[in-house]
Design a protein around this motif. Structure first.
Motif, PDB file in Angstrom:
ATOM      1  N   PRO A   5      82.058  83.393  36.993  1.00  0.00           N
ATOM      2  CA  PRO A   5      81.185  83.826  38.092  1.00  0.00           C
ATOM      3  C   PRO A   5      81.125  85.343  38.258  1.00  0.00           C
ATOM      4  O   PRO A   5      80.080  85.910  38.577  1.00  0.00           O
ATOM      5  N   LEU A   6      82.285  86.003  38.033  1.00  0.00           N
ATOM      6  CA  LEU A   6      82.315  87.470  38.136  1.00  0.00           C
ATOM      7  C   LEU A   6      81.421  88.105  37.085  1.00  0.00           C
ATOM      8  O   LEU A   6      80.700  89.061  37.354  1.00  0.00           O
ATOM      9  N   LEU A   7      81.478  87.542  35.856  1.00  0.00           N
ATOM     10  CA  LEU A   7      80.651  88.059  34.764  1.00  0.00           C
ATOM     11  C   LEU A   7      79.174  87.855  35.067  1.00  0.00           C
ATOM     12  O   LEU A   7      78.360  88.753  34.863  1.00  0.00           O
ATOM     13  N   LYS A   8      78.853  86.664  35.592  1.00  0.00           N
ATOM     14  CA  LYS A   8      77.460  86.367  35.938  1.00  0.00           C
ATOM     15  C   LYS A   8      76.946  87.307  37.029  1.00  0.00           C
ATOM     16  O   LYS A   8      75.826  87.807  36.953  1.00  0.00           O
ATOM     17  N   SER A   9      77.768  87.526  38.046  1.00  0.00           N
ATOM     18  CA  SER A   9      77.345  88.417  39.140  1.00  0.00           C
ATOM     19  C   SER A   9      77.210  89.860  38.654  1.00  0.00           C
ATOM     20  O   SER A   9      76.307  90.593  39.081  1.00  0.00           O
ATOM     21  N   ALA A  12      74.005  89.980  36.709  1.00  0.00           N
ATOM     22  CA  ALA A  12      72.873  89.908  37.645  1.00  0.00           C
ATOM     23  C   ALA A  12      72.646  91.246  38.329  1.00  0.00           C
ATOM     24  O   ALA A  12      71.500  91.710  38.456  1.00  0.00           O
ATOM     25  N   SER A  13      73.725  91.881  38.767  1.00  0.00           N
ATOM     26  CA  SER A  13      73.578  93.175  39.442  1.00  0.00           C
ATOM     27  C   SER A  13      73.110  94.255  38.460  1.00  0.00           C
ATOM     28  O   SER A  13      72.324  95.129  38.813  1.00  0.00           O
ATOM     29  N   HIS A  14      73.590  94.163  37.194  1.00  0.00           N
ATOM     30  CA  HIS A  14      73.143  95.096  36.149  1.00  0.00           C
ATOM     31  C   HIS A  14      71.638  94.953  35.924  1.00  0.00           C
ATOM     32  O   HIS A  14      70.919  95.953  35.831  1.00  0.00           O
ATOM     33  N   MET A  15      71.160  93.689  35.827  1.00  0.00           N
ATOM     34  CA  MET A  15      69.737  93.442  35.595  1.00  0.00           C
ATOM     35  C   MET A  15      68.894  93.945  36.771  1.00  0.00           C
ATOM     36  O   MET A  15      67.827  94.521  36.571  1.00  0.00           O
TER      37      MET A  15
END
Length: 215
Positions: A5-9, A12-15
């Motif tokens: 989840p940390l990687l996904k978030s 997502a914030s990078h995108m």
């Protein structure tokens, strides 16, 4: 389990943070692809015939299995793409390299657009199938890798400009360079997969398609 989840978030914030740059780079690349396809129509008859002759010679070599060894093809593909993204990485560090990064991405799009466009123009649906098995497998990895490298290079270059000319938004250089270097490492590893596809998978598919076309 928490890392996912940390990687996904984080992704997502990078995108979200770089959405406008991603959009610009993708549109620029697609413009290059379209331009490359349009260039095919600007070739005169003799130029098309010459290119088609060399193309048929190459396909003849593929169907007979008279190509360079898979390992040689792997090395050539990997180091060619590595030098290309490496140049983009270096240009990102130099503030004046920003326009050249965009030109390199545009040129990459032109090459892909021209290759696919020429095959389809000369061979119709057979050319489309050939381009799909010869050009597309490795480019499913190469294109995202180049776009990510382009975004990273442009972003880093813009941050360097801000650090240089806007003292209020000063950001420590070392962590920036470490993150930028990490992107280069990840891209370099992904290019191993694309080179493997180009050297070991695409020739097998090409040989089968060429034999089907000839029969």
């Amino acid at each position: 389990m928490r890392r996912q989840p940390l990687l996904k978030s984080a992704l997502a914030s990078h995108m979200r943070e770089h959405a406008s740059i991603y959009l610009f780079i993708i549109v620029l690349f697609l413009m290059g692809v379209i331009f490359g396809a349009v260039v095919v129509n600007s070739l005169n008859f003799s130029q098309k015939q010459d290119l088609y002759y060399y193309l048929m010679q190459f396909f003849g070599q593929v169907s007979k299995g008279n190509l360079a060894s898979a390992y040689d093809m792997f090395q050539q593909s990997y180091f060619h793409n590595l030098k290309y993204v490496g140049l983009m990485w270096v240009l990102g560090i130099s503030i004046i390299g920003l326009p050249i990064i965009l030109i390199l991405l545009f040129l990459k799009g032109i090459v892909i657009g021209f290759t696919v466009g020429f095959l389809v123009n000369q061979m119709g649906w057979q050319g489309f199938v050939l381009s799909f098995v010869s050009v597309m497998p490795q480019n499913f990895i190469i294109i995202p890798a180049f776009i990510i490298m382009g975004v990273a290079s442009v972003t880093f270059s813009l941050k360097m400009v801000r650090n240089q000319f806007m003292k209020r938004t000063h950001e420590p250089i070392f962590p920036m360079i470490m993150r930028y270097a990490l992107v280069m490492v990840i891209i370099s590893v992904s290019l191993l997969a694309s080179a493997s596809l180009e050297a070991y998978v695409s020739p097998v598919f090409m040989k089968q398609v060429i034999q089907m076309v000839n029969h």
